[in-house]
Design a protein around this motif. Sequence first.
Motif, PDB file in Angstrom:
ATOM      1  N   ASP A  39       0.837  -1.200   0.000  1.00 47.52           N
ATOM      2  CA  ASP A  39       0.000   0.000   0.000  1.00 47.52           C
ATOM      3  C   ASP A  39       0.871   1.249   0.000  1.00 47.52           C
ATOM      4  O   ASP A  39       1.141   1.841   1.041  1.00 47.52           O
ATOM      5  CB  ASP A  39      -0.953  -0.003   1.199  1.00 47.52           C
ATOM      6  N   ASP A  42      -0.200   4.309   2.156  1.00 51.49           N
ATOM      7  CA  ASP A  42       0.035   4.279   3.607  1.00 51.49           C
ATOM      8  C   ASP A  42       1.488   3.939   3.941  1.00 51.49           C
ATOM      9  O   ASP A  42       1.908   4.079   5.077  1.00 51.49           O
ATOM     10  CB  ASP A  42      -0.892   3.272   4.289  1.00 51.49           C
ATOM     11  N   TRP A  44       3.278   1.000   4.119  1.00 51.36           N
ATOM     12  CA  TRP A  44       3.584  -0.077   5.056  1.00 51.36           C
ATOM     13  C   TRP A  44       4.820  -0.801   4.544  1.00 51.36           C
ATOM     14  O   TRP A  44       4.788  -1.419   3.489  1.00 51.36           O
ATOM     15  CB  TRP A  44       2.416  -1.064   5.146  1.00 51.36           C
ATOM     16  N   GLU A  75      -7.528  -1.605   6.540  1.00 49.30           N
ATOM     17  CA  GLU A  75      -7.163  -0.929   5.298  1.00 49.30           C
ATOM     18  C   GLU A  75      -7.361   0.580   5.432  1.00 49.30           C
ATOM     19  O   GLU A  75      -8.316   1.032   6.060  1.00 49.30           O
ATOM     20  CB  GLU A  75      -8.016  -1.430   4.140  1.00 49.30           C
ATOM     21  N   ASP A  76      -6.460   1.318   4.839  1.00 50.49           N
ATOM     22  CA  ASP A  76      -6.537   2.785   4.765  1.00 50.49           C
ATOM     23  C   ASP A  76      -6.608   3.467   6.122  1.00 50.49           C
ATOM     24  O   ASP A  76      -7.236   4.511   6.273  1.00 50.49           O
ATOM     25  CB  ASP A  76      -7.719   3.220   3.886  1.00 50.49           C
ATOM     26  N   GLY A  78      -4.087   4.831   7.551  1.00 51.92           N
ATOM     27  CA  GLY A  78      -3.207   5.996   7.536  1.00 51.92           C
ATOM     28  C   GLY A  78      -1.771   5.684   7.872  1.00 51.92           C
ATOM     29  O   GLY A  78      -1.076   6.512   8.457  1.00 51.92           O
ATOM     30  N   GLY A  79      -1.320   4.493   7.534  1.00 53.02           N
ATOM     31  CA  GLY A  79       0.064   4.132   7.808  1.00 53.02           C
ATOM     32  C   GLY A  79       0.307   3.948   9.299  1.00 53.02           C
ATOM     33  O   GLY A  79      -0.623   3.847  10.099  1.00 53.02           O
ATOM     34  N   GLY A  82      -1.262   6.664  11.642  1.00 55.74           N
ATOM     35  CA  GLY A  82      -2.710   6.501  11.697  1.00 55.74           C
ATOM     36  C   GLY A  82      -3.111   5.289  12.508  1.00 55.74           C
ATOM     37  O   GLY A  82      -4.101   5.314  13.249  1.00 55.74           O
TER      38      GLY A  82
END
Length: 145
Positions: A39, A42, A44, A75-76, A78-79, A82
């Motif tokens: 991703d 974000d 990862w 999912e999503d 925010g890394g 987040g």
Amino acid sequence: MDDRPSGRGRPGTAPPADRRPRRADRRAHTPRPGRYTYDFGDDWRHTITIEATAAADPAMDYPRYIDGARRAPPEDVGGLPGFELFLEAIADPSHEEHDELMRWHGAPFDPALIDEDVIRARIEKLARRRAIGKAAFAKSRGQIN
């Protein structure tokens, strides 16, 4: 006309067969950790460490799920920053973003829980698809009936 042997001195070409490392030579050294980014939004970054290797069992389909620890982030989220905020907020009902993040996620989240049955089933599905693909390839090459 270029009188150099094929593959020598040309960018992007493989070295001649007599100069390539053999498969057995590549397997003989200790594996280094592999890295990949999942991703890109974000960011990862994962490191995969091979802790041990063993001879493959020809009666078993691969890949196989052996063990895991902790649940994957939503999912999503925010890394890493987040995810840290998410974990902090959902763990504390008085956190100003608790309710909003619980609604966003849609369910409670325990990072320590890992659904190994679901993971195992997904990996087994991949292994079956791989076995079918290998058999089809072998059949196309006339290696099996």
